[in-house]
Design a protein around this motif. Sequence first.
Motif, PDB file in Angstrom:
ATOM      1  N   ILE A   1       0.857  -1.195   0.000  1.00 35.61           N
ATOM      2  CA  ILE A   1       0.000   0.000   0.000  1.00 35.61           C
ATOM      3  C   ILE A   1       0.892   1.243   0.000  1.00 35.61           C
ATOM      4  N   LYS A   2       0.411   2.272  -0.677  1.00 38.33           N
ATOM      5  CA  LYS A   2       1.132   3.545  -0.720  1.00 38.33           C
ATOM      6  C   LYS A   2       0.266   4.610  -0.043  1.00 38.33           C
ATOM      7  N   PRO A   3       0.887   5.568   0.668  1.00 40.05           N
ATOM      8  CA  PRO A   3       0.080   6.590   1.335  1.00 40.05           C
ATOM      9  C   PRO A   3      -0.637   7.499   0.351  1.00 40.05           C
ATOM     10  N   CYS A   4      -1.774   8.081   0.792  1.00 35.49           N
ATOM     11  CA  CYS A   4      -2.484   9.008  -0.093  1.00 35.49           C
ATOM     12  C   CYS A   4      -2.510  10.408   0.516  1.00 35.49           C
ATOM     13  N   SER A   5      -1.719  10.625   1.597  1.00 38.28           N
ATOM     14  CA  SER A   5      -1.626  11.979   2.171  1.00 38.28           C
ATOM     15  C   SER A   5      -0.161  12.364   2.198  1.00 38.28           C
ATOM     16  N   SER A   6       0.086  13.666   2.383  1.00 35.98           N
ATOM     17  CA  SER A   6       1.468  14.059   2.648  1.00 35.98           C
ATOM     18  C   SER A   6       1.793  13.620   4.076  1.00 35.98           C
ATOM     19  N   ILE A   7       3.077  13.537   4.412  1.00 27.29           N
ATOM     20  CA  ILE A   7       3.467  13.071   5.752  1.00 27.29           C
ATOM     21  C   ILE A   7       3.360  14.247   6.721  1.00 27.29           C
ATOM     22  N   LEU A   8       2.538  14.068   7.758  1.00 25.69           N
ATOM     23  CA  LEU A   8       2.352  15.129   8.753  1.00 25.69           C
ATOM     24  C   LEU A   8       3.324  14.899   9.907  1.00 25.69           C
ATOM     25  N   ASP A   9       4.188  15.893  10.155  1.00 27.01           N
ATOM     26  CA  ASP A   9       5.113  15.797  11.294  1.00 27.01           C
ATOM     27  C   ASP A   9       4.495  16.563  12.460  1.00 27.01           C
ATOM     28  N   VAL A  10       4.197  15.861  13.568  1.00 26.43           N
ATOM     29  CA  VAL A  10       3.504  16.516  14.693  1.00 26.43           C
ATOM     30  C   VAL A  10       4.481  16.980  15.777  1.00 26.43           C
ATOM     31  N   GLY A  11       5.788  16.770  15.581  1.00 23.58           N
ATOM     32  CA  GLY A  11       6.769  17.343  16.497  1.00 23.58           C
ATOM     33  C   GLY A  11       7.057  16.542  17.751  1.00 23.58           C
ATOM     34  N   ASP A  12       6.319  15.453  17.986  1.00 26.00           N
ATOM     35  CA  ASP A  12       6.580  14.587  19.140  1.00 26.00           C
ATOM     36  C   ASP A  12       6.035  13.211  18.792  1.00 26.00           C
ATOM     37  N   SER A  13       6.489  12.212  19.524  1.00 28.38           N
ATOM     38  CA  SER A  13       6.026  10.847  19.295  1.00 28.38           C
ATOM     39  C   SER A  13       4.496  10.800  19.346  1.00 28.38           C
ATOM     40  N   ALA A  14       3.862  10.346  18.243  1.00 33.89           N
ATOM     41  CA  ALA A  14       2.395  10.319  18.158  1.00 33.89           C
ATOM     42  C   ALA A  14       1.898   8.966  18.661  1.00 33.89           C
TER      43      ALA A  14
END
Length: 840
Positions: free
Chosen positions: A711-724
């Motif tokens: 499977i390939k992602p369909c969104s851009s990669i969101l960096d939330v700045g801390d371990s999610a």
Amino acid sequence: MAAPVIETCHVACCANRTPNVVSWGRGGIIAFGTCTSVALYDPQERRVVAVLNGHTGRVNTVQWVHRDDCAPESHLVSGGSDNRLIVWECRNGKFVQVAECKGHTGPVCAVDAIYVEDSEILVASSASDSTVRLWLCNQAVGAQCLHTVSFGSSFVMDVSLALLPGSRVPILACGGDDAQVHLYVQSNGGQLHKAKSLQGHEDWIRGVAWASLGGELLLASCSQDCLIRVWRLCAKSGTDAHIEDDHTTIRMKEDVFEVKERDVSSVFAVSLETVLAGHEHWVYGVHWQPALYKGGELQQPLGLLSASMDKTMIIWAPEEGSGVWVEQVRVGEVGGNTLGFYGCQMSPDGSMIVAHAFHGALHLWCKEQDKEGQWRPGVVISGHFNAVQDLSWDPEGEFILSVGSDQTTRLFTPWRNQDTRQATWHEISRPQIHGYDMQCLATVGRFQFVSGADEKVLRVFQAPRNFVENFANISGTSREKLFASSDSANLPEGASTPALGLSNKAVFQGDLAPKNKEEEGQFSSVSDQYQESYFHPLIMTEPPPEDHLLQNTLWPEVQKLYGHGFEMFCLASDSARTVVASACKASKAEHAAVLLWSTASWRQLQTLPCHTLTVTQMAFSPDAQLLLAVSRDRTVSLWRRNPLTPNSPDPLFSLHAHTGKDTAIHSRIIWSCDWSPDSKYFVTSSRDKKVIVWPPHRLEESRDSVLPPEIKPCSSILDVGDSATAVAFCPFLCSNNSYLLAVGLECGRILLYKWSPVREPAGGHDWSSCGETDILQSHALTVKRLRWRPRPGRVGHENNRPGGQDGGEGEAEEKDSWVQLASASADHSVKIFNVNRRAL
């Protein structure tokens, strides 16, 4: 002002298991330490009004700084296992950190504080580094340490500060493990000088407390010798001090000491006033009834409250005629397997008393208005006393089940009190009290759930009749409707745990029936003499107190599921309520398989091998066709439900798609996953701070290939700045058909994002941030689980109108604008947030 996007609806938490951790302010607010935070609880509104985050270790002691005029306090002092003290100040209705006292080299265990000048606060603290420190806090300098007293190899358990009668000289009482009460007086330079040591106790002193009475001070001290001693300190005029001892009269022995203030010396005498015996175990806390203004002058009622490990609290007071101190009121809890009380506090007007116990629970008693000397248990908040690992809403969204490392499963629901008309959340049942730390849970239908702990067995629980009836009373739902959703004919009344067992056994109506009259007094067998069932059915009209929760609200265990080789880690159930998936801790591929169970027969249906390390979370798609699993091996697997055939009537799954180990986009453990409400997308979140949305490949695309596709992602990669560590899709779409997601972080914050599917997601324009919890709303430690309520609106605000009238426009607007999000955290709390969709 714009409406807030996120508002806190409820915080379920409890007091830490340390003696000095609860303090009741003159403004009516109870402050208590919970994990690394300080919670401010309003016993009238029955809800936590604020949570103060600042400590990095467990909060061990909390104390309001009482004002001379008995007005509501504006300062609060807390001390913790991070060796620090924090002074909080109320500014514009919110508490902020104004000073920090650093210097202790061990956890702080007791603190007291008084005002010396208008805004200067004198703070005394004791810690397990065997020292007592005196601090001065003011606006200009912050906090400075005036003096340190070292106690060598002994420890001081409690400290109490007061001003000597007729002067502004502070006196400090310290009680510790040498069974003596040490009195220290502050001299001009801010140094502490030892004035006296009071002897008499025969074991560790656990609590000391001063009370100012006219021109005298009273000091109460309590000890592990089960006794309370009250001492009287008064000023002696120059002539009394030097009278030769008159051996003809019998008098109490007086300890005399001298104090110099600005070159004027005064003499004070301390004598033993009384010894109070009545407790049968260690006495952990004493608290004087708060002073109050009557007719324009300050009055100190002579009432002393004590709490003990014998599970009782006693109010002591002198008799009117003789002046002899006697026991006026005794309250407590009976039964259960709990230890006793750690401390006690009395409300400003003396009409309520509260104790906190070893398991963190608060116990509240209220004085009956019309009956003299009668007290009754009151409704109070409760919560887990260790990390909360998982939670789940019931399918109708009317209650929450949570499990934690405190080995309990708890059920919270709103209760609408007739007096206030305001719905507040309370724990109304504790379905499981276990011997292992709880880890995960999944609801199967309305009144059934599966839970997993640090053991290899899964356990299935079903609600008893007594719970369904009480839930109907408290939530205001009709009984007939609830019994229709469960097989009411065969429901047991309740459950009880055998003395040496872990399994809750069902108790049926026949087990409760009283024996015939002639059989009374003659036991047909030994087992009749010692009854197994401790369950007594209750009819509740309000949330139950702690001792009922422990004993009378268990759910019977209906099934055990064997099959895993290691401790349970995660669970999931599908929306059709036909299948439950489970996974356990694993360091090899053979143990990392997901097991599927049929909810009809509770047989094991299938083993799904794919991952090589622990599967950390699973989720069934809302249409129940796909099962998603994410793992510590940084990969994702998707399983498809096979069409039912006459040969295999059971639902079976086969591998549909997966991500590769070498081409994985997540570079660390994947903690969490969830499905969009339309089953078109799923989301994963990881320790590498990335949140990614993926499309599940539908069947048409992968018919030709032999191997399941990647499977390939369909969104851009969101960096939330801390371990999610947690992620959840809101079950309702936003106005412009975008999806709302909540992301929980390791630091305790919760972020809200909107995501819109776009053709070219590379630029990051598909994500938009639309809110986050502020410092007062956020958790203090890792967010373990996020779950949206499956229905719109706020529980307790809808469909509970008398006579079942429809709310019309108001109700439609309520459903339209609000959704609720529940979060579980390692900081011991469960929080429920109201999210305003219109404000997004």
